[in-house]
Scaffold this motif. Structure first.
Motif, PDB file in Angstrom:
ATOM      1  N   PHE A  47     -29.209  -2.689 -31.479  1.00 29.06           N
ATOM      2  CA  PHE A  47     -29.564  -2.972 -32.883  1.00 29.06           C
ATOM      3  C   PHE A  47     -30.644  -4.041 -33.013  1.00 29.06           C
ATOM      4  CE2 PHE A  47     -25.267  -4.613 -31.897  1.00 29.06           C
ATOM      5  CZ  PHE A  47     -25.515  -5.977 -31.889  1.00 29.06           C
ATOM      6  N   TYR A  59     -25.719  -1.996 -39.080  1.00 30.93           N
ATOM      7  CA  TYR A  59     -26.774  -2.779 -39.731  1.00 30.93           C
ATOM      8  C   TYR A  59     -27.828  -1.908 -40.410  1.00 30.93           C
ATOM      9  CZ  TYR A  59     -24.555  -6.486 -37.049  1.00 30.93           C
ATOM     10  OH  TYR A  59     -23.631  -7.352 -36.532  1.00 30.93           O
ATOM     11  N   LEU A  96     -21.617 -22.849 -35.872  1.00 32.11           N
ATOM     12  CA  LEU A  96     -22.791 -22.002 -36.103  1.00 32.11           C
ATOM     13  C   LEU A  96     -22.305 -20.661 -36.657  1.00 32.11           C
ATOM     14  CD1 LEU A  96     -25.783 -21.515 -33.677  1.00 32.11           C
ATOM     15  CD2 LEU A  96     -24.812 -19.624 -34.958  1.00 32.11           C
ATOM     16  N   ARG A  97     -22.871 -20.259 -37.804  1.00 33.96           N
ATOM     17  CA  ARG A  97     -22.429 -19.019 -38.454  1.00 33.96           C
ATOM     18  C   ARG A  97     -23.634 -18.149 -38.807  1.00 33.96           C
ATOM     19  NH1 ARG A  97     -18.736 -20.729 -36.432  1.00 33.96           N
ATOM     20  NH2 ARG A  97     -16.742 -21.467 -37.289  1.00 33.96           N
ATOM     21  N   TRP A  98     -23.617 -16.925 -38.269  1.00 28.50           N
ATOM     22  CA  TRP A  98     -24.618 -15.934 -38.671  1.00 28.50           C
ATOM     23  C   TRP A  98     -23.993 -15.154 -39.836  1.00 28.50           C
ATOM     24  CZ3 TRP A  98     -24.090 -16.040 -32.980  1.00 28.50           C
ATOM     25  CH2 TRP A  98     -25.136 -16.730 -32.362  1.00 28.50           C
TER      26      TRP A  98
ATOM     27  N   LEU B  88     -20.702  -5.114 -31.717  1.00 26.97           N
ATOM     28  CA  LEU B  88     -21.089  -5.036 -33.136  1.00 26.97           C
ATOM     29  C   LEU B  88     -21.681  -6.347 -33.621  1.00 26.97           C
ATOM     30  CD1 LEU B  88     -17.932  -3.119 -34.367  1.00 26.97           C
ATOM     31  CD2 LEU B  88     -20.259  -2.210 -34.293  1.00 26.97           C
ATOM     32  N   GLY B  89     -22.083  -7.200 -32.670  1.00 23.04           N
ATOM     33  CA  GLY B  89     -22.671  -8.475 -33.061  1.00 23.04           C
ATOM     34  C   GLY B  89     -21.638  -9.575 -33.163  1.00 23.04           C
ATOM     35  N   SER B  90     -22.109 -10.726 -33.599  1.00 25.76           N
ATOM     36  CA  SER B  90     -21.270 -11.921 -33.619  1.00 25.76           C
ATOM     37  C   SER B  90     -21.406 -12.631 -34.953  1.00 25.76           C
ATOM     38  CB  SER B  90     -21.710 -12.876 -32.504  1.00 25.76           C
ATOM     39  OG  SER B  90     -21.150 -14.160 -32.683  1.00 25.76           O
ATOM     40  N   PRO B  91     -20.270 -13.064 -35.535  1.00 23.35           N
ATOM     41  CA  PRO B  91     -20.358 -13.862 -36.765  1.00 23.35           C
ATOM     42  C   PRO B  91     -20.649 -15.333 -36.503  1.00 23.35           C
ATOM     43  CG  PRO B  91     -18.065 -13.430 -36.226  1.00 23.35           C
ATOM     44  CD  PRO B  91     -18.892 -12.708 -35.193  1.00 23.35           C
ATOM     45  N   GLY B  92     -20.539 -15.766 -35.243  1.00 28.53           N
ATOM     46  CA  GLY B  92     -20.850 -17.164 -35.012  1.00 28.53           C
ATOM     47  C   GLY B  92     -20.320 -17.718 -33.712  1.00 28.53           C
TER      48      GLY B  92
END
Lengths: 158, 158
Positions: A47, A59, A96-98, B88-92
């Motif tokens: 992705f 996404y 740290l937050r995405w 699926l990625g990371s929230p943080g």
């Protein structure tokens, strides 16, 4: 990825970062070519690097690596917040937050709020400043937040 | 900074990351030219980009941006830990710590320990895996540690 050095980094010391102070960092574009090159090198998940795979991912299209977004945040910190006169680096980051995806072509703006500023107990030449850094996209949505710890020199005696 | 895509990313699902599991990620060199180009673009502080200023800094020489070190860690995660089939990625990230300076020419190795693995309460197709990631240098010293949260797809029914 080479760029000229910073024209006018701020001149600040520990005493210039009191708790509660807010610093606006300006903004930076999420360059689509850099999204690709950064992810190919450091975070080659589909992705981030493969438009077709990204389109069918949750996404719905390419998103920037979270480490790229964080690095763009660091660029804003280096040019608008930290001072070469006082910055001694960072021992780390908390929370740290995405929060939302960052997409190629987005424009991100940064803001720093000083949460605490304490003189070092062991080293009298420096202090410890904990901040909340927030990055927002062009729609005003917060996409990244984090709490860095900064070690900063105190102002020299006049 | 372009590199070929990953030859053989692992095929893993949420169920392949049980609490307590340990994954060795191999190692990666801290390329001196990349230390310079990364810092010029993203973290142009003197101790990252200016050899003379770095020599008289507390670090005694150029050190890599902590965001570069973290990005090299991400490279190892992408090629040896996360799977395109499930990531699926990371929230943080919690508790990111830059424990010791990383210098040009260092070789860093990575290890992931799964701290917890829980099925998602709201989305039955995925789980949440919290890990401890540690990067060590060629002397065996831990230079970076962090606790990422990963969202991972569950294994499809056979």
């Amino acid at each position: 990825m080479s760029t000229p050095s910073l024209p006018n980094p701020p001149l600040r010391y520990f005493e210039d970062y009191p708790a509660g102070a807010v610093f606006e960092l300006g903004n930076i574009e999420v360059d689509p070519l850099e999204v690709q090159s950064f992810a190919e090198r450091f975070d080659p998940q589909p992705f981030h690097v493969d438009p077709q795979a990204a389109a069918v991912s949750p996404y719905g299209g390419i998103i920037a690596s979270g480490w790229h977004t964080a690095s763009l945040m660091m660029r804003l910190l280096a040019q608008g917040f930290l001072s070469p006169a006082s910055s001694l680096g960072s021992p780390g980051i908390d929370e740290l937050r995405w929060l939302l995806p960052v997409r190629p072509g987005d424009r991100l703006s940064g803001r720093v709020t000083v949460l605490s500023a304490q003189p070092s107990r062991s080293k009298p030449d420096r202090g410890v400043v904990i901040t909340l850094v927030e990055m927002r996209n062009q729609a005003g949505e917060t996409v990244l937040s984090l709490k860095p710890v900064n070690l900063l020199r105190r102002r020299p005696a006049a």
